[in-house]
Design a protein around this motif. Structure first.
Motif, mmCIF file in Angstrom:
data_model
loop_
_atom_site.group_PDB
_atom_site.id
_atom_site.type_symbol
_atom_site.label_atom_id
_atom_site.label_comp_id
_atom_site.label_asym_id
_atom_site.label_seq_id
_atom_site.Cartn_x
_atom_site.Cartn_y
_atom_site.Cartn_z
ATOM 1 N N ILE A 64 4.099 11.128 1.412
ATOM 2 C CA ILE A 64 4.390 10.961 2.855
ATOM 3 C C ILE A 64 5.196 11.742 3.247
ATOM 4 O O ILE A 64 5.400 12.436 4.385
ATOM 5 C CB ILE A 64 4.630 9.310 3.325
ATOM 6 N N TRP A 80 5.972 3.483 12.493
ATOM 7 C CA TRP A 80 6.132 2.615 11.280
ATOM 8 C C TRP A 80 7.001 1.466 11.779
ATOM 9 O O TRP A 80 6.791 0.304 11.133
ATOM 10 C CB TRP A 80 6.945 3.426 10.449
ATOM 11 N N LEU A 113 -3.812 7.266 4.944
ATOM 12 C CA LEU A 113 -3.075 6.154 5.733
ATOM 13 C C LEU A 113 -3.826 5.502 6.827
ATOM 14 O O LEU A 113 -3.463 4.393 7.301
ATOM 15 C CB LEU A 113 -2.031 7.333 6.388
ATOM 16 N N SER A 124 -3.714 2.551 -3.038
ATOM 17 C CA SER A 124 -3.209 3.896 -2.751
ATOM 18 C C SER A 124 -2.884 4.630 -3.880
ATOM 19 O O SER A 124 -2.914 5.937 -3.807
ATOM 20 C CB SER A 124 -1.984 3.637 -1.831
ATOM 21 N N TYR A 158 0.849 -1.221 0.099
ATOM 22 C CA TYR A 158 -0.088 -0.013 -0.064
ATOM 23 C C TYR A 158 0.694 1.376 0.001
ATOM 24 O O TYR A 158 0.660 2.258 -0.717
ATOM 25 C CB TYR A 158 -0.743 -0.126 1.293
ATOM 26 N N TYR A 159 2.011 1.290 0.601
ATOM 27 C CA TYR A 159 2.702 2.331 0.944
ATOM 28 C C TYR A 159 3.643 2.920 -0.037
ATOM 29 O O TYR A 159 4.144 4.105 -0.328
ATOM 30 C CB TYR A 159 3.316 2.587 2.315
#
Length: 493
Positions: free
Chosen positions: A48, A117, A183, A170, A40-41
């Protein structure tokens, strides 16, 4: 004395298999959450960085911290699962991951985001615990190994699918909603995952006996934290400062008492004597070197693709949707490389297949040095690296198992994941240093890493893969995992 296997039911299933499909269905939800966290990130790392007001290079510290936590939590949590029950530890690790995921969504600063994280790294123990749960459920069926492998294959298939789904989601939503909402979506998924585990999985007590290796865990944690602290000090104070090298040297020195303590224990958390054998150390060192590229290079590739060439003179100027496509292509070719391992092992031999996979990784990242100016070049490079990575991901655990005693195969295969993760953590720290930008924040492209930093990252990935190929050539032939072993291996991202 002989034992009679459980009588089949009218449906043709034995008592141990009843409900296995339901159990695997619940665990698929867990792996869907794991895949979303892993995919996803990646497309939105640049977003970010902008959200937190940091440089692209500093995003690498997120990955370094999370990988370090992942490497440290797997051995003790796996042991704890054997002692107190796998569901309990699965719930604990999921709760910590959920807390970290919500922290990522609402973190007000770089420091709090970094801590949150890192806590997300507890998800790495999910798959080993799930396999252990399935293994216990299928006991007494007479087909425990086959059913466990098939179930694990379903879980990994769900994981790989979810990686692609997460990346595409995302990349699609980044322009349509706020960063906080964006997020928060993985946090919702992990929270649902916790409820599914609580409701859908039976709780069984642990079966292991003996103690917990606190001295070994403390020493290896100290060593890794000192080395990581030294790398952070290099970033903050520069390579000319004495403090970073003192910290790194102290971390390496701690490994001496660690080795002595573990070698003297009857039930060590890390069996250093086994790892030092001729059949193990080339495999484990290869896993460490492989982690540099397969884990450490993810963020640099994402930020490079998002860099605007009209501002910096390099980069692809791609949006998050393209990075989602890049992740999808890489995962697809990684799966192809893993699934074609039995064929390559028959054609090249077991060791030849491993060496070939490492050389493909070296070629893929080496091609980035001259060819990085277009999306076509990037996709081709990642496809080549993905094929090689898939072969290594699938073959390394089987090779480690073939070189281990029958009662230590689980430890040997688990250590390939742990050493790979440590390699990725250290690489992420080094890459953060290499990609650190210079110049005034008022200059065009402020916060962007220099092209020389990206060239350094790709060169390190390529050279480390070549080194892995050379190390594999030192592996003794009698312990090579044959094609039949490769068939049984489950490729794990």
């Amino acid at each position: 004395m002989t034992t009679t296997p459980p009588a089949p039911t009218r449906s043709g299933t034995t008592p141990g298999v009843r409900g296995l499909a339901t159990l695997v269905g619940f665990l698929v939800v867990v792996e869907l959450a794991s895949g979303i966290l892993q995919g996803y990130y990646t497309p939105i790392f640049s977003d970010i960085a902008a959200h937190l007001g940091i440089q692209d290079a500093d995003v690498n510290w997120f990955e370094a911290a999370q990988l370090l936590v992942s490497a440290l939590c797997v051995p003790p949590l796996a042991r704890l699962g054997d002692l107190v029950g796998h569901k309990k530890v699965l719930l604990i690790s999921t709760a910590v991951t959920a807390v970290g995921s919500w922290g990522v969504a609402f973190a007000p600063s770089f420091e709090t985001f970094l801590v949150a994280w890192a806590l997300q790294g507890f998800y790495v123990v999910w798959l080993p615990l799930e396999v252990a749960i399935i293994y216990r459920r299928t006991a007494g069926t007479g087909r425990q190994g086959v059913l466990t492998r098939r179930s694990a294959a379903v879980l990994v298939g769900a994981l790989e699918l979810a990686v692609i789904i997460g990346a595409l989601t995302s990349g699609t939503l980044v322009e349509a909603t706020s960063m906080t909402v964006l997020l928060a979506l993985p946090a919702v998924v992990v929270t649902v995952c916790f409820v599914v585990i609580w409701v859908g999985i039976d709780d069984t007590p642990g079966e292991a006996t003996g103690g917990f290796d606190w001295p070994g865990l403390g020493l290896v944690t100290t060593a890794l934290l000192l080395v990581m602290g030294g790398l952070i000090a290099v970033r903050l104070q520069g390579p000319g400062s004495l403090l970073p090298w003192l910290l790194i040297g102290a971390g390496l020195l701690v490994l001496v008492p660690f080795h002595r303590v573990e070698a003297a224990r009857a039930d060590p958390m890390i069996d250093v004597r086994l790892l030092a054998t001729r059949g193990q150390w080339p495999v484990q060192l290869t896993a460490f070197l492989f982690g540099i590229s397969v884990l450490g290079a993810q963020i640099p590739l994402s930020t490079f693709a998002r860099t605007d060439p009209e501002v910096t003179g390099y980069g692809l100027g791609a949006d998050a949707a393209f990075v989602s496509t890049l992740v999808g292509v890489y995962v697809v070719f990684l799966a192809i490389g893993a699934l074609t391992l039995p064929l390559s092992a028959r054609l090249l031999g077991p060791r030849g297949a491993l060496v070939g996979g490492a050389l493909l990784v070296a070629l893929g990242y080496g091609l980035f040095l001259p060819f990085h100016d277009s999306t076509t070049q990037t996709l081709l490079n990642m496809a080549i690296a993905g094929l090689g990575s898939g072969a290594l991901v699938a073959a390394l655990p089987a090779t480690a198992a073939a070189a281990a005693p029958a009662d230590r195969t689980g430890f040997a295969t688990g250590m390939t994941n742990a050493t790979k993760t440590v390699g990725g953590a250290f690489a992420s720290s080094v890459f953060a240093i290499a990609l650190a930008s210079t110049g005034s924040l008022d200059e065009p492209g402020a916060g962007q890493a220099p092209l020389s930093g990206y060239l350094t990252v790709w060169a390190i990935c390529s050279v480390s893969a070549v080194a892995a190929a050379l190390v594999l050539l030192m592996m003794p032939r009698p312990v090579e995992a044959g094609p039949e072993a490769a068939v049984d291996v489950v490729p794990v991202l």
